[in-house]
Design a protein around this motif. Sequence first.
Motif, PDB file in Angstrom:
ATOM      1  N   MET A 122       0.766  -1.312  -0.150  1.00  0.00           N
ATOM      2  CA  MET A 122      -0.130  -0.057   0.016  1.00  0.00           C
ATOM      3  C   MET A 122       0.845   1.194  -0.020  1.00  0.00           C
ATOM      4  O   MET A 122       0.680   2.207  -0.596  1.00  0.00           O
ATOM      5  CB  MET A 122      -0.781   0.009   1.089  1.00  0.00           C
ATOM      6  N   LEU A 123       1.729   1.315   0.679  1.00  0.00           N
ATOM      7  CA  LEU A 123       2.680   2.465   1.019  1.00  0.00           C
ATOM      8  C   LEU A 123       3.425   2.430  -0.273  1.00  0.00           C
ATOM      9  O   LEU A 123       3.621   3.934  -0.647  1.00  0.00           O
ATOM     10  CB  LEU A 123       3.718   2.251   2.049  1.00  0.00           C
ATOM     11  N   THR A 124       3.887   1.552  -0.830  1.00  0.00           N
ATOM     12  CA  THR A 124       4.899   1.679  -2.240  1.00  0.00           C
ATOM     13  C   THR A 124       4.062   2.486  -3.311  1.00  0.00           C
ATOM     14  O   THR A 124       4.401   3.029  -3.924  1.00  0.00           O
ATOM     15  CB  THR A 124       5.545   0.368  -2.404  1.00  0.00           C
ATOM     16  N   ASN A 125       2.631   1.792  -3.343  1.00  0.00           N
ATOM     17  CA  ASN A 125       1.822   2.262  -4.480  1.00  0.00           C
ATOM     18  C   ASN A 125       1.532   3.862  -4.171  1.00  0.00           C
ATOM     19  O   ASN A 125       1.624   4.771  -5.390  1.00  0.00           O
ATOM     20  CB  ASN A 125       0.616   1.482  -4.319  1.00  0.00           C
ATOM     21  N   PHE A 126       1.533   4.269  -2.895  1.00  0.00           N
ATOM     22  CA  PHE A 126       1.056   5.757  -2.527  1.00  0.00           C
ATOM     23  C   PHE A 126       2.260   6.646  -3.128  1.00  0.00           C
ATOM     24  O   PHE A 126       2.172   7.574  -3.803  1.00  0.00           O
ATOM     25  CB  PHE A 126       0.726   5.872  -1.201  1.00  0.00           C
ATOM     26  N   LEU A 127       3.412   6.107  -2.599  1.00  0.00           N
ATOM     27  CA  LEU A 127       4.692   6.773  -2.813  1.00  0.00           C
ATOM     28  C   LEU A 127       5.148   6.811  -4.366  1.00  0.00           C
ATOM     29  O   LEU A 127       5.627   7.937  -4.610  1.00  0.00           O
ATOM     30  CB  LEU A 127       5.855   6.435  -1.957  1.00  0.00           C
ATOM     31  N   GLU A 128       4.819   5.788  -4.988  1.00  0.00           N
ATOM     32  CA  GLU A 128       5.243   5.775  -6.533  1.00  0.00           C
ATOM     33  C   GLU A 128       4.286   6.704  -7.231  1.00  0.00           C
ATOM     34  O   GLU A 128       4.819   7.566  -8.191  1.00  0.00           O
ATOM     35  CB  GLU A 128       5.132   4.439  -7.083  1.00  0.00           C
ATOM     36  N   GLY A 129       3.069   6.903  -6.921  1.00  0.00           N
ATOM     37  CA  GLY A 129       2.086   7.731  -7.471  1.00  0.00           C
ATOM     38  C   GLY A 129       2.528   9.123  -7.248  1.00  0.00           C
ATOM     39  O   GLY A 129       2.653  10.148  -8.013  1.00  0.00           O
ATOM     40  N   GLN A 130       2.931   9.403  -5.933  1.00  0.00           N
ATOM     41  CA  GLN A 130       3.085  10.901  -5.471  1.00  0.00           C
ATOM     42  C   GLN A 130       4.811  11.457  -5.936  1.00  0.00           C
ATOM     43  O   GLN A 130       4.696  12.566  -6.323  1.00  0.00           O
ATOM     44  CB  GLN A 130       3.185  10.909  -4.034  1.00  0.00           C
ATOM     45  N   LEU A 131       5.574  10.562  -6.168  1.00  0.00           N
ATOM     46  CA  LEU A 131       6.962  10.737  -6.474  1.00  0.00           C
ATOM     47  C   LEU A 131       7.198  10.650  -7.817  1.00  0.00           C
ATOM     48  O   LEU A 131       8.561  10.820  -8.490  1.00  0.00           O
ATOM     49  CB  LEU A 131       7.947   9.799  -5.661  1.00  0.00           C
ATOM     50  N   ALA A 132       5.971  10.392  -8.459  1.00  0.00           N
ATOM     51  CA  ALA A 132       6.600   9.938 -10.121  1.00  0.00           C
ATOM     52  C   ALA A 132       6.759  11.337 -10.835  1.00  0.00           C
ATOM     53  O   ALA A 132       6.288  12.430 -10.285  1.00  0.00           O
ATOM     54  CB  ALA A 132       5.311   9.331 -10.642  1.00  0.00           C
ATOM     55  N   PRO A 133       7.469  11.455 -12.006  1.00  0.00           N
ATOM     56  CA  PRO A 133       7.683  12.673 -12.733  1.00  0.00           C
ATOM     57  C   PRO A 133       6.402  13.212 -13.012  1.00  0.00           C
ATOM     58  O   PRO A 133       5.406  12.430 -13.394  1.00  0.00           O
ATOM     59  CB  PRO A 133       8.797  11.831 -13.914  1.00  0.00           C
ATOM     60  N   MET A 134       6.331  14.422 -13.003  1.00  0.00           N
ATOM     61  CA  MET A 134       4.960  15.270 -13.224  1.00  0.00           C
ATOM     62  C   MET A 134       5.245  16.213 -14.093  1.00  0.00           C
ATOM     63  O   MET A 134       6.327  16.840 -14.148  1.00  0.00           O
ATOM     64  CB  MET A 134       4.337  15.644 -11.961  1.00  0.00           C
ATOM     65  N   THR A 135       4.110  16.448 -14.876  1.00  0.00           N
ATOM     66  CA  THR A 135       3.952  17.715 -15.896  1.00  0.00           C
ATOM     67  C   THR A 135       2.899  18.383 -15.884  1.00  0.00           C
ATOM     68  O   THR A 135       1.717  17.349 -15.505  1.00  0.00           O
ATOM     69  CB  THR A 135       4.660  17.301 -17.180  1.00  0.00           C
ATOM     70  N   THR A 136       2.450  19.304 -16.307  1.00  0.00           N
ATOM     71  CA  THR A 136       1.262  20.003 -16.387  1.00  0.00           C
ATOM     72  C   THR A 136       0.981  20.481 -17.988  1.00  0.00           C
ATOM     73  O   THR A 136       1.516  21.070 -18.345  1.00  0.00           O
ATOM     74  CB  THR A 136       1.078  21.313 -15.370  1.00  0.00           C
ATOM     75  N   ILE A 137      -0.318  19.985 -18.407  1.00  0.00           N
ATOM     76  CA  ILE A 137      -0.623  20.262 -19.758  1.00  0.00           C
ATOM     77  C   ILE A 137      -1.945  21.124 -19.607  1.00  0.00           C
ATOM     78  O   ILE A 137      -3.086  20.780 -19.028  1.00  0.00           O
ATOM     79  CB  ILE A 137      -0.746  19.049 -20.539  1.00  0.00           C
ATOM     80  N   HIS A 138      -1.975  22.088 -20.625  1.00  0.00           N
ATOM     81  CA  HIS A 138      -3.324  22.825 -20.764  1.00  0.00           C
ATOM     82  C   HIS A 138      -4.164  22.039 -21.688  1.00  0.00           C
ATOM     83  O   HIS A 138      -4.033  21.582 -22.969  1.00  0.00           O
ATOM     84  CB  HIS A 138      -3.064  24.160 -21.596  1.00  0.00           C
ATOM     85  N   GLY A 139      -5.298  21.662 -21.056  1.00  0.00           N
ATOM     86  CA  GLY A 139      -6.232  20.759 -21.953  1.00  0.00           C
ATOM     87  C   GLY A 139      -7.308  20.565 -20.874  1.00  0.00           C
ATOM     88  O   GLY A 139      -7.522  20.863 -19.718  1.00  0.00           O
ATOM     89  N   VAL A 140      -8.327  19.519 -21.380  1.00  0.00           N
ATOM     90  CA  VAL A 140      -9.267  18.760 -20.599  1.00  0.00           C
ATOM     91  C   VAL A 140      -9.174  17.182 -20.669  1.00  0.00           C
ATOM     92  O   VAL A 140      -8.755  16.775 -21.841  1.00  0.00           O
ATOM     93  CB  VAL A 140     -10.634  19.283 -21.065  1.00  0.00           C
ATOM     94  N   LEU A 141      -9.298  16.721 -19.459  1.00  0.00           N
ATOM     95  CA  LEU A 141      -9.256  15.238 -19.563  1.00  0.00           C
ATOM     96  C   LEU A 141     -10.680  14.732 -18.808  1.00  0.00           C
ATOM     97  O   LEU A 141     -11.423  15.148 -18.002  1.00  0.00           O
ATOM     98  CB  LEU A 141      -8.310  14.824 -18.071  1.00  0.00           C
ATOM     99  N   VAL A 142     -11.223  13.638 -19.660  1.00  0.00           N
ATOM    100  CA  VAL A 142     -12.631  13.092 -19.353  1.00  0.00           C
ATOM    101  C   VAL A 142     -12.432  11.613 -19.549  1.00  0.00           C
ATOM    102  O   VAL A 142     -11.576  11.036 -20.203  1.00  0.00           O
ATOM    103  CB  VAL A 142     -13.515  13.620 -20.341  1.00  0.00           C
TER     104      VAL A 142
END
Length: 316
Positions: A122-142
């Motif tokens: 559980m902790l590994t899944n949480f940390l992998e999601g939070q510490l993953a490389p991240m970027t922000t894109i202008h758009g809409v997600l549905v």
Amino acid sequence: MSVVTVEDVQNRFGLELVAGREGIERNILTSDISRPGLEMAGYFDFYLAARIQLLGKTELSFFNKLDEADRLDRMDRLCSPETPAFILAHNTECPIELKQIAEERRIPVLQTEHPTTRFSGMLTNFLEGQLAPMTTIHGVLVDVYGIGVLITGKSGVGKSETALELVKRGHRLIADDAVEIRQVAKNVLIGNAPKLLQHMLEIRGVGIIDMMTLFGASAVKDDKRILLVIDLEVWDPDKMYDRLGIDEEKMKIIDSELTKLTVPVRPGRNLSVIIEVAAMDYRMKRLGINAAETFSNKLEMAISEEARKSDEEGIE
């Protein structure tokens, strides 16, 4: 990359703080977790101090068999300045030596009721999601028929209005205007909205609307894996647009590639229906059913058959 603190982990899993309150805001820099079994036996040559140290019944039962001098030595060496926190599984009682040294060095010690292996996952899944490389894109997600569709395009092309129509047709909004995207694994991108914009949609002439308030909880979703990108652009009469769908365009985000479709926009085109069909067609392709390839193969067979007949008539 987001910043994750020990306090974030405590709040996420409802952990009880046993010692080291002053270090609760320590940063966690890796999603890897250690179970220091060899270290309890005195082998510290490869001690990974920068990880969260998870102690279960096995480690602590061995520790309790050591004499007092060894117990102090082990905890003194385990409580490194780089260690973000200790977590005790099964609500195991914290050793006095660990509590004292962790308190002195401001290293948080927490308890969880979960079994060691389950909590580690559980902790590994949480940390992998939070510490993953991240970027922000202008758009809409549905979320359209279970497919995460990222709608991009220049400002004012109609992305938000298309998303509103999709929600009215029973689909779900994840993010509008700014989409935060994390790469949790190779070619696995998870998108969500910034906290400030969560569940919000901007419609020019109307303003900001709360989609969950208007359409209910089933109209929104916190995050979604992105599988398809649809780029909306104003119709250019001089541009040749793909009419068969055989050539597949790709869009690279971080280190992952996604299938991209370019959809021209002009009056009279129902974009919401087009996106629904694009999502369903993408799902069919993943199941091995490609209408464009099937048509192309039939066309080649028909041309070959006509050529064969022509050759036979010429010989006669």
